[in-house]
Design a protein around this motif. Structure first.
Motif, short mmCIF file in Angstrom:
data_model
loop_
_atom_site.label_atom_id
_atom_site.label_comp_id
_atom_site.label_asym_id
_atom_site.label_seq_id
_atom_site.Cartn_x
_atom_site.Cartn_y
_atom_site.Cartn_z
N ARG A 199 -14.82 -11.58 24.73
CA ARG A 199 -15.18 -10.32 24.58
C ARG A 199 -13.76 -9.29 24.25
NH1 ARG A 199 -19.57 -9.71 28.10
NH2 ARG A 199 -19.80 -7.64 27.80
N ASN A 200 -13.95 -8.35 23.66
CA ASN A 200 -12.70 -7.65 23.33
C ASN A 200 -12.93 -6.43 24.35
OD1 ASN A 200 -10.72 -6.25 22.00
ND2 ASN A 200 -11.90 -5.70 20.30
N THR A 241 -16.11 -3.53 20.73
CA THR A 241 -15.10 -3.59 21.76
C THR A 241 -15.74 -2.92 23.22
OG1 THR A 241 -13.59 -2.48 20.16
CG2 THR A 241 -13.21 -1.99 22.66
#
Ligand SMILES: [Mg+2]
Ligand SMILES: [Zn+2]
Length: 225
Positions: free
Chosen positions: A3-4, A162
């Motif tokens: 994941r960002n 994000t």
């Protein structure tokens, strides 16, 4: 896929055990400084105005004494360094978002966080008394008079994919917390999160935060199998 994650971490009462503005005012504030604190907490004046007024009563000549005192008494919450290390190793972007002032926030963090990763208020000592500068004031979407506006900063990091993570302890984190994908909360911010039901994890030390990230990390790896 990883994941960002982008982490926005409060300073006063979050990275430090105690609020440093209050700690500094207790020693250097002019008689009656508490009235500004009370006005802010009661929501009668914006944070920007109250903090500006408190410091405007202190002579610029006291700068070095304040910095020395802040460095001497600041206690960093356990696990902070380890959490920074964890973020570096796992390519998690980390920012400090602090309503504190550069002249004591940056020295306290000088051996742990690069200056470019610290969003905080500024200061000018060229006059008789301390003048606070506001390089990260509210954008056109916020009328909170935040001083340092956390929601405005979060808005700049809202790219799709994000996950914005807010870590904080107080009412000044609340607006950003409501925009976040997940919140790590203690103290007043924890009460607000509990009352509103937004996704959050209570924390006492940054080891608690690391543990949660490790769980997410494992889960996201499993998701790719
Ligand atoms: Mg705080
Ligand atoms: Zn704002």
């Amino acid at each position: 896929m990883m994941r960002n994650w982008v982490v926005f971490c409060d300073f006063d009462g979050t990275i430090t055990e105690r609020d440093m503005i209050i700690t500094i005012m207790e020693k250097f504030g002019r008689p009656g400084w508490e009235r500004w604190k009370e006005e802010i907490l009661a929501g009668r004046i914006p944070v920007q105005e109250g903090v500006g007024r408190m410091f405007a009563e202190i002579p610029s000549a006291e700068k070095q004494e304040i910095v020395d005192y802040a460095l001497q008494v600041a206690k960093i919450r356990p696990g902070f360094r380890e959490f920074l290390q964890y973020c570096r190793e796992n390519e998690i972007r980390f920012f400090v978002t602090s309503g504190g002032i550069d002249f004591f926030v940056k020295p306290i963090l000088s051996d742990s966080v690069e200056e470019g990763k610290i969003f905080c208020n500024g200061s000018d000592f060229s006059g008789e008394t301390i003048r606070i500068l506001w390089p990260h004031a509210c954008d056109e979407h916020c009328d909170g008079g935040c001083g340092l506006c956390k929601p405005s900063i979060l808005r700049r990091y809202g790219a799709p994919g994000t996950d914005r993570i807010v870590i904080g302890d107080s009412i000044t984190d609340w607006k950003a917390a409501q925009m976040a994908d997940h919140v790590f909360a203690r103290s007043l911010l924890l009460e607000k999160c509990l009352a509103s039901g937004i996704p959050h994890t209570p924390f006492t030390t940054f080891f608690d935060v690391i543990e949660t990230f490790q769980r997410w990390h494992e889960a996201s790896k499993e998701g790719t199998r």
